[in-house]
Motif scaffolding. Structure first.
Motif, mmCIF file in Angstrom:
data_model
loop_
_atom_site.group_PDB
_atom_site.id
_atom_site.type_symbol
_atom_site.label_atom_id
_atom_site.label_comp_id
_atom_site.label_asym_id
_atom_site.label_seq_id
_atom_site.Cartn_x
_atom_site.Cartn_y
_atom_site.Cartn_z
ATOM 1 N N UNK A 1 -14.108 -8.207 2.819
ATOM 2 C CA UNK A 1 -14.617 -7.339 1.753
ATOM 3 C C UNK A 1 -13.612 -6.221 1.515
ATOM 4 N N UNK A 2 -13.329 -5.967 0.245
ATOM 5 C CA UNK A 2 -12.441 -4.876 -0.141
ATOM 6 C C UNK A 2 -13.114 -4.080 -1.253
ATOM 7 N N UNK A 3 -13.010 -2.755 -1.162
ATOM 8 C CA UNK A 3 -13.649 -1.879 -2.147
ATOM 9 C C UNK A 3 -12.645 -0.859 -2.678
ATOM 10 N N UNK A 4 -12.731 -0.609 -3.985
ATOM 11 C CA UNK A 4 -11.897 0.421 -4.621
ATOM 12 C C UNK A 4 -12.738 1.224 -5.591
ATOM 13 N N UNK A 5 -12.286 2.447 -5.846
ATOM 14 C CA UNK A 5 -12.946 3.308 -6.825
ATOM 15 C C UNK A 5 -12.151 3.426 -8.116
ATOM 16 N N UNK A 6 -10.872 3.194 -8.052
ATOM 17 C CA UNK A 6 -10.030 3.379 -9.219
ATOM 18 C C UNK A 6 -9.089 2.196 -9.359
ATOM 19 N N UNK A 7 -8.183 2.293 -10.317
ATOM 20 C CA UNK A 7 -7.204 1.219 -10.527
ATOM 21 C C UNK A 7 -6.063 1.349 -9.526
ATOM 22 N N UNK A 8 -6.404 1.301 -8.264
ATOM 23 C CA UNK A 8 -5.401 1.446 -7.216
ATOM 24 C C UNK A 8 -4.946 0.094 -6.700
ATOM 25 N N UNK A 9 -3.737 0.102 -6.172
ATOM 26 C CA UNK A 9 -3.217 -1.071 -5.470
ATOM 27 C C UNK A 9 -3.974 -1.176 -4.154
ATOM 28 N N UNK A 10 -4.355 -2.382 -3.819
ATOM 29 C CA UNK A 10 -5.074 -2.633 -2.575
ATOM 30 C C UNK A 10 -4.383 -3.794 -1.892
ATOM 31 N N UNK A 11 -4.248 -3.734 -0.579
ATOM 32 C CA UNK A 11 -3.531 -4.813 0.098
ATOM 33 C C UNK A 11 -4.252 -5.262 1.368
ATOM 34 N N UNK A 12 -3.873 -6.456 1.805
ATOM 35 C CA UNK A 12 -4.330 -7.037 3.059
ATOM 36 C C UNK A 12 -3.078 -7.519 3.767
ATOM 37 N N UNK A 13 -2.853 -7.044 4.980
ATOM 38 C CA UNK A 13 -1.661 -7.512 5.697
ATOM 39 C C UNK A 13 -1.809 -9.003 5.991
ATOM 40 N N UNK A 14 -0.702 -9.690 5.929
ATOM 41 C CA UNK A 14 -0.714 -11.152 6.062
ATOM 42 C C UNK A 14 -1.236 -11.619 7.419
ATOM 43 N N UNK A 15 -1.169 -10.756 8.423
ATOM 44 C CA UNK A 15 -1.685 -11.166 9.731
ATOM 45 C C UNK A 15 -3.216 -11.125 9.786
#
Length: 160
Positions: free
Chosen positions: A59-73
């Motif tokens: 699950x990933x959550x954002x409030x604005x038009x921000x870049x969001x990432x998930x590390x590959x590991x």
């Protein structure tokens, strides 16, 4: 009705709310939801569909038009590893999107691959979601209701 002043919540509170909301969303479409006590390898919960297939959900959550990432590991590129992405805007219920991690097999303006493999780069390799108004249309096919209705159609076809 929830309060919906998402800007008043801390980062941790918003993340916790997003996880609970995502679990309720999956449950409302007939999935069995299993929660682990510790998120130590990028899986926030596991969902089982009516066919008995288990899916791992981040699950990933954002409030604005921000870049969001998930590390590959913390991610596996597989149809059974899903991202539930929630966009929070004050005074509205969150917009919910569900997509398989395989979207990063063919990166685009929205789903970016950052290998950080050049000498001197210190960040861990990551997959990102680079949402903005210019590429917002690329996210629309992944609205939760589209994903769940598509999955329901697949299940019905498998029953025949």
């Amino acid at each position: 009705m929830p309060r919906m002043k998402w800007s008043d919540l801390s980062h941790m509170q918003l993340g916790r709310y997003a996880e609970y909301y995502a679990k309720m969303e999956f449950t409302s479409y007939g999935f069995d939801v299993y929660t682990s006590e510790v998120d130590d390898h990028g899986v926030d919960f596991v969902a089982k569909d009516k066919q008995g297939r288990f899916l791992e959900i981040q699950v990933k959550a954002v409030r604005q038009d921000n870049y969001l990432y998930i590390t590959k590991d913390k991610i596996v590129i597989d149809e059974k590893f899903l991202i539930c992405y929630l966009r929070f805007t004050d005074d509205r219920l969150p917009d919910v999107y569900v997509f398989p991690s395989t979207v990063w097999a063919t990166p685009n303006a929205l789903f970016v691959d950052r290998p950080y493999d050049k000498p001197g780069q210190k960040s861990k390799p990551e997959y990102g979601i680079s949402y903005n108004t210019k590429n917002a249309h690329l996210l629309e096919p992944y609205r939760a209701e589209n994903y769940f209705n598509c999955e329901a159609g697949k299940m019905m076809n498998e029953d025949k």
